[in-house]
Write a protein that holds these residues in place. Structure first.
Motif, PDB file in Angstrom:
ATOM      1  N   LEU A 167      38.377  42.986  30.190  1.00  0.00           N
ATOM      2  CA  LEU A 167      39.061  44.141  30.801  1.00  0.00           C
ATOM      3  C   LEU A 167      38.660  44.245  32.262  1.00  0.00           C
ATOM      4  O   LEU A 167      37.600  43.784  32.669  1.00  0.00           O
ATOM      5  N   LYS A 168      39.515  44.844  33.014  1.00  0.00           N
ATOM      6  CA  LYS A 168      39.254  44.989  34.453  1.00  0.00           C
ATOM      7  C   LYS A 168      38.610  46.346  34.723  1.00  0.00           C
ATOM      8  O   LYS A 168      39.109  47.385  34.288  1.00  0.00           O
ATOM      9  N   ASN A 169      37.477  46.313  35.450  1.00  0.00           N
ATOM     10  CA  ASN A 169      36.803  47.551  35.879  1.00  0.00           C
ATOM     11  C   ASN A 169      37.580  48.137  37.063  1.00  0.00           C
ATOM     12  O   ASN A 169      37.601  47.546  38.141  1.00  0.00           O
ATOM     13  N   PRO A 170      38.237  49.304  36.888  1.00  0.00           N
ATOM     14  CA  PRO A 170      39.063  49.848  37.970  1.00  0.00           C
ATOM     15  C   PRO A 170      38.253  50.316  39.171  1.00  0.00           C
ATOM     16  O   PRO A 170      38.771  50.446  40.274  1.00  0.00           O
ATOM     17  N   ALA A 171      36.979  50.560  38.965  1.00  0.00           N
ATOM     18  CA  ALA A 171      36.150  51.053  40.065  1.00  0.00           C
ATOM     19  C   ALA A 171      35.682  49.939  40.978  1.00  0.00           C
ATOM     20  O   ALA A 171      35.668  50.077  42.201  1.00  0.00           O
ATOM     21  N   THR A 172      35.308  48.779  40.360  1.00  0.00           N
ATOM     22  CA  THR A 172      34.758  47.672  41.157  1.00  0.00           C
ATOM     23  C   THR A 172      35.688  46.465  41.230  1.00  0.00           C
ATOM     24  O   THR A 172      35.484  45.580  42.063  1.00  0.00           O
ATOM     25  N   GLY A 173      36.674  46.443  40.349  1.00  0.00           N
ATOM     26  CA  GLY A 173      37.565  45.284  40.307  1.00  0.00           C
ATOM     27  C   GLY A 173      36.985  44.118  39.532  1.00  0.00           C
ATOM     28  O   GLY A 173      37.631  43.076  39.390  1.00  0.00           O
ATOM     29  N   GLN A 174      35.769  44.249  39.015  1.00  0.00           N
ATOM     30  CA  GLN A 174      35.124  43.177  38.279  1.00  0.00           C
ATOM     31  C   GLN A 174      35.561  43.214  36.815  1.00  0.00           C
ATOM     32  O   GLN A 174      35.998  44.230  36.293  1.00  0.00           O
TER      33      GLN A 174
END
Length: 350
Positions: free
Chosen positions: A93-100
């Motif tokens: 899944l994509k972390n929306p805060a860091t993009g990682q």
């Protein structure tokens, strides 16, 4: 953890849960996804539901956490939607805060995540397969428990606040009795100093001086062969008498001002005595040194009462009728002198 950072940590949990979340048990390759996955402890519940379309995954994470506000527990819930993919046992899944990327692993009926998932938890976190109805039941139980704890805390806090308020109010009343006692004694001292001795002596001196000057004018008027110069002396003496009479009128105004000040002090003292008696009646049963304090209260009230009584006696000695009599005597003496001067003027034709 709060705000975005807290949401990020929850998102990580979602990643793990997302892998598990899926309506009904189904197989995707070798891995079975559950309807949802749940992490729970005494103060937190993390639950995920997952929608899978081929290899695309939508994960909704619901995070319910117990926080404390002014010592009162509050259950707060936040939902986050994540998007990603699933490949075998791995959910990305994509972390929306860091993009990682956030990586989770499905192991049978568990979703595991290595790393920081929640504040205070830096090891491996596991979410267990749980259907939505079981999750909702557990959430209801948690909500009920937290609400009950909150009510108990609120009641205890309210009782403590009431006790503290009562303590502060009592302390203020004890302090106020001491202040009222001191104020009564101090005001009584100032009231006692407001005497009319100087005014009375002044009036007596003025009357005596008017009588003396009147006798001088009479003496001049009876001299045979009064000269013009002697008559002018008589007129000058009459002028001095007028000054004395005017001075007595001014003194009358001063007496009235002093009377007004005395009345204001008496009014303040009477109010303070009433307040002191009322407050003391409210607290005397709970004051540690009640007997000693009560003696001080009674002493202050007696001092004030005696001072007021004496002040009213002094006021009575210089009331309007008494002042009027003194002014009438002074004006009478002056008028007699005017008559003598006018008669002498007519007699000698000055």
């Amino acid at each position: 953890m709060k705000g975005k950072n807290k949401s990020i940590m929850i998102v990580m949990a979602l990643v793990i849960v997302a892998l598990l979340g899926y309506a009904g048990y189904r197989f995707l390759g070798p891995v079975t996804l559950a309807e949802g996955y749940l992490y729970e402890d005494d103060t937190r519940m993390l639950y995920t539901s997952v929608t899978v379309n081929n290899e695309k995954v939508n994960v909704e994470l619901t995070d319910s956490i117990v926080e404390t506000e002014d010592s009162i527990p509050v259950l707060k819930t936040e939902s986050i939607l994540l998007e990603g993919t699933i490949d075998g046992k791995q959910l990305t899944l994509k972390n929306p805060a860091t993009g990682q990327d956030i990586i989770g692993t499905v192991q049978g009926d568990e979703l595991q995540f290595d790393g920081l998932l929640m504040e205070g938890n830096k090891g491996q976190t596991s979410l267990v397969a749980t259907n939505k109805s079981a999750y909702e039941s557990k959430l209801t139980t948690l909500t009920k428990r937290i609400n009950e704890e909150a009510e108990v805390k609120k009641k205890a806090a309210a009782e403590q606040q009431a006790k503290e308020k009562a303590r502060v109010d009592f302390a203020k009343k004890v302090e106020k009795t001491g202040k009222l006692e001191a104020d009564l004694i101090e005001t009584a001292k100032y009231l006692d100093e407001l005497q009319f001795t100087d005014e009375a002596q002044f009036s007596n001196d003025q009357i005596a001086e008017l009588q003396r000057l009147l006798e001088e004018i009479r003496t001049y008027s009876t001299q045979p062969g009064l000269s013009k110069m002697e008559f002018e002396v008589m007129q000058g003496t009459l002028g001095s008498m007028k000054v004395l009479v005017d001075g007595m009128n001014t003194m009358d105004g001063s007496i009235q001002d002093k009377n007004k000040n005395m009345q204001e002090m008496i009014a303040i003292m009477e109010t303070d005595m009433k307040d002191l008696q009322t407050i003391w009646a409210e607290i005397k049963a709970s004051v540690p040194d009640a007997e000693k304090r009560e003696k001080a209260v009674h002493a202050a009230i007696k001092t004030a009462t005696d001072s007021i009584a004496q002040a009213k006696q002094r006021q009575g000695s210089v009331d309007k009728s008494g002042q009027a009599k003194v002014k009438e005597t002074a004006n009478g003496l002056y008028q007699q002198a005017v008559n003598v001067v006018n008669q002498t003027k007519a007699k000698y034709g000055f």
